[in-house]
Design a protein around this motif. Sequence first.
Motif, PDB file in Angstrom:
ATOM      1  N   GLY A   1       0.825  -1.199   0.000  1.00  0.00           N
ATOM      2  CA  GLY A   1       0.000   0.000   0.000  1.00  0.00           C
ATOM      3  C   GLY A   1       0.861   1.251   0.000  1.00  0.00           C
ATOM      4  N   PRO A   2       0.330   2.384  -0.495  1.00  0.00           N
ATOM      5  CA  PRO A   2       1.147   3.591  -0.652  1.00  0.00           C
ATOM      6  C   PRO A   2       1.230   4.500   0.574  1.00  0.00           C
ATOM      7  CG  PRO A   2      -0.982   3.916  -1.678  1.00  0.00           C
ATOM      8  CD  PRO A   2      -0.981   2.513  -1.155  1.00  0.00           C
ATOM      9  N   PHE A   3       0.406   4.246   1.614  1.00  0.00           N
ATOM     10  CA  PHE A   3       0.317   5.207   2.711  1.00  0.00           C
ATOM     11  C   PHE A   3       0.831   4.623   4.032  1.00  0.00           C
ATOM     12  CE2 PHE A   3      -3.232   6.164  -0.215  1.00  0.00           C
ATOM     13  CZ  PHE A   3      -2.820   7.422  -0.640  1.00  0.00           C
ATOM     14  N   PRO A   4       1.847   5.256   4.641  1.00  0.00           N
ATOM     15  CA  PRO A   4       2.339   4.805   5.956  1.00  0.00           C
ATOM     16  C   PRO A   4       1.263   4.976   7.024  1.00  0.00           C
ATOM     17  CG  PRO A   4       3.899   6.301   4.902  1.00  0.00           C
ATOM     18  CD  PRO A   4       2.626   6.387   4.111  1.00  0.00           C
ATOM     19  N   CYS A   5       1.292   4.092   8.028  1.00  0.00           N
ATOM     20  CA  CYS A   5       0.311   4.146   9.111  1.00  0.00           C
ATOM     21  C   CYS A   5       0.836   3.345  10.298  1.00  0.00           C
ATOM     22  CB  CYS A   5      -1.033   3.591   8.635  1.00  0.00           C
ATOM     23  SG  CYS A   5      -1.001   1.828   8.258  1.00  0.00           S
ATOM     24  N   PRO A   6       0.150   3.391  11.432  1.00  0.00           N
ATOM     25  CA  PRO A   6       0.570   2.573  12.579  1.00  0.00           C
ATOM     26  C   PRO A   6       0.364   1.087  12.289  1.00  0.00           C
ATOM     27  CG  PRO A   6      -0.889   4.369  13.248  1.00  0.00           C
ATOM     28  CD  PRO A   6      -0.958   4.299  11.769  1.00  0.00           C
ATOM     29  N   PRO A   7       1.013   0.212  13.059  1.00  0.00           N
ATOM     30  CA  PRO A   7       0.795  -1.230  12.882  1.00  0.00           C
ATOM     31  C   PRO A   7      -0.670  -1.604  13.100  1.00  0.00           C
ATOM     32  CG  PRO A   7       2.680  -0.809  14.308  1.00  0.00           C
ATOM     33  CD  PRO A   7       1.997   0.506  14.100  1.00  0.00           C
ATOM     34  N   GLY A   8      -1.153  -2.565  12.317  1.00  0.00           N
ATOM     35  CA  GLY A   8      -2.529  -3.009  12.439  1.00  0.00           C
ATOM     36  C   GLY A   8      -2.747  -3.927  13.634  1.00  0.00           C
ATOM     37  N   PRO A   9      -4.007  -4.330  13.894  1.00  0.00           N
ATOM     38  CA  PRO A   9      -4.320  -5.206  15.024  1.00  0.00           C
ATOM     39  C   PRO A   9      -3.562  -6.529  14.931  1.00  0.00           C
ATOM     40  CG  PRO A   9      -6.328  -4.285  14.067  1.00  0.00           C
ATOM     41  CD  PRO A   9      -5.212  -3.933  13.135  1.00  0.00           C
ATOM     42  N   GLY A  10      -2.914  -6.914  16.023  1.00  0.00           N
ATOM     43  CA  GLY A  10      -2.229  -8.194  16.076  1.00  0.00           C
ATOM     44  C   GLY A  10      -0.882  -8.243  15.380  1.00  0.00           C
ATOM     45  N   VAL A  11      -0.448  -7.134  14.803  1.00  0.00           N
ATOM     46  CA  VAL A  11       0.819  -7.124  14.063  1.00  0.00           C
ATOM     47  C   VAL A  11       2.012  -7.182  15.016  1.00  0.00           C
ATOM     48  CG1 VAL A  11       2.290  -5.734  12.553  1.00  0.00           C
ATOM     49  CG2 VAL A  11      -0.143  -5.997  12.037  1.00  0.00           C
ATOM     50  N   LEU A  12       1.912  -6.456  16.123  1.00  0.00           N
ATOM     51  CA  LEU A  12       2.974  -6.476  17.126  1.00  0.00           C
ATOM     52  C   LEU A  12       2.589  -7.433  18.260  1.00  0.00           C
ATOM     53  CD1 LEU A  12       3.718  -2.635  17.374  1.00  0.00           C
ATOM     54  CD2 LEU A  12       4.812  -4.334  15.880  1.00  0.00           C
ATOM     55  N   PRO A  13       3.573  -8.079  18.893  1.00  0.00           N
ATOM     56  CA  PRO A  13       5.022  -7.843  18.768  1.00  0.00           C
ATOM     57  C   PRO A  13       5.722  -8.710  17.725  1.00  0.00           C
ATOM     58  CG  PRO A  13       4.606  -9.301  20.611  1.00  0.00           C
ATOM     59  CD  PRO A  13       3.253  -8.962  20.043  1.00  0.00           C
ATOM     60  N   PHE A  14       5.002  -9.664  17.123  1.00  0.00           N
ATOM     61  CA  PHE A  14       5.683 -10.632  16.249  1.00  0.00           C
ATOM     62  C   PHE A  14       6.410  -9.953  15.098  1.00  0.00           C
ATOM     63  CE2 PHE A  14       5.804 -13.750  12.759  1.00  0.00           C
ATOM     64  CZ  PHE A  14       6.509 -14.762  13.387  1.00  0.00           C
ATOM     65  N   PHE A  15       5.793  -8.919  14.524  1.00  0.00           N
ATOM     66  CA  PHE A  15       6.397  -8.259  13.366  1.00  0.00           C
ATOM     67  C   PHE A  15       7.074  -6.930  13.747  1.00  0.00           C
ATOM     68  CE2 PHE A  15       3.126 -10.980  11.360  1.00  0.00           C
ATOM     69  CZ  PHE A  15       3.953 -11.708  10.522  1.00  0.00           C
ATOM     70  N   GLU A  16       7.512  -6.849  14.992  1.00  0.00           N
ATOM     71  CA  GLU A  16       8.273  -5.681  15.440  1.00  0.00           C
ATOM     72  C   GLU A  16       9.493  -5.502  14.530  1.00  0.00           C
ATOM     73  OE1 GLU A  16       8.698  -2.442  17.597  1.00  0.00           O
ATOM     74  OE2 GLU A  16       7.441  -3.947  18.568  1.00  0.00           O
ATOM     75  N   GLY A  17       9.719  -4.254  14.075  1.00  0.00           N
ATOM     76  CA  GLY A  17      10.878  -3.983  13.229  1.00  0.00           C
ATOM     77  C   GLY A  17      10.699  -4.355  11.772  1.00  0.00           C
ATOM     78  N   CYS A  18       9.475  -4.740  11.375  1.00  0.00           N
ATOM     79  CA  CYS A  18       9.220  -5.174   9.993  1.00  0.00           C
ATOM     80  C   CYS A  18       8.499  -4.115   9.174  1.00  0.00           C
ATOM     81  CB  CYS A  18       8.408  -6.468   9.993  1.00  0.00           C
ATOM     82  SG  CYS A  18       9.282  -7.856  10.725  1.00  0.00           S
ATOM     83  N   GLY A  19       8.541  -2.860   9.634  1.00  0.00           N
ATOM     84  CA  GLY A  19       7.900  -1.769   8.884  1.00  0.00           C
ATOM     85  C   GLY A  19       8.690  -1.414   7.652  1.00  0.00           C
ATOM     86  N   PRO A  20       8.230  -0.415   6.895  1.00  0.00           N
ATOM     87  CA  PRO A  20       7.102   0.456   7.258  1.00  0.00           C
ATOM     88  C   PRO A  20       5.760  -0.264   7.146  1.00  0.00           C
ATOM     89  CG  PRO A  20       7.834   0.957   5.032  1.00  0.00           C
ATOM     90  CD  PRO A  20       8.809  -0.036   5.589  1.00  0.00           C
TER      91      PRO A  20
END
Length: 222
Positions: free
Chosen positions: A52-71
């Motif tokens: 997707g083209p727009f940065p945003c906060p992590p979605g529901p359930g994304v953290l902590p497993f995908f910590e550091g996997c942004g943007p």
Amino acid sequence: MVPQTGFASPQPNLPSILCLHGGGTNATIFKVQIIRLQRALSPHFNFVFLDGPFPCPPGPGVLPFFEGCGPFLRWNKSPSDPNLPEETKELIANACKATEFVGVLGFSAGAKLAAGLLLEQQVKKRRGFEFGVLLMGVLPPLVSGLTDEEKKTRIRVPSVVVLGKEDPWREEGRRLYEEFWEVGRASLLELECGHRLPSVEAENRLIVEEILRLYRETREGT
């Protein structure tokens, strides 16, 4: 770090499915989230993932497993905006120019986008996706340039709508199925999970079988 998926390069002789991640994730995370589906379907399809083209906060359930996997990314400028932005339209258009897709698969907000793409191609009588896979979808379909009357059009593209019985957005997914698809044109799978893909192999197999059925029946109809 995101675990490696270990998949080989795309095979030129296989049909392709466009894959659209949920809000607050990205293409790399989505590859991990649907890894069981990919493994089962890799002899049959290539999977093409977009960001997707727009940065945003992590979605529901994304953290902590995908910590550091942004943007972490989304498809529209704000979650409440029902209109398909030009940036997302351009991304989709470029992907469809580069690859001929037989299907579109979306999770959560990605399912919302997938539903909008199917609705638009039908209203505008464009050749496009032959089937849709809507995983834990939410409302409303993300569209652009349609009148209020056109937005009420029932989708006829054969699809499968997958809901989690413990998903807090389950009712939105059910309404997506009941209010936006023509009767008999979409099948409904309700699985024992929340707002995610099931971890039980037998339930993932149900989704795999529906995708293969959709593809087989659309091929037989051509």
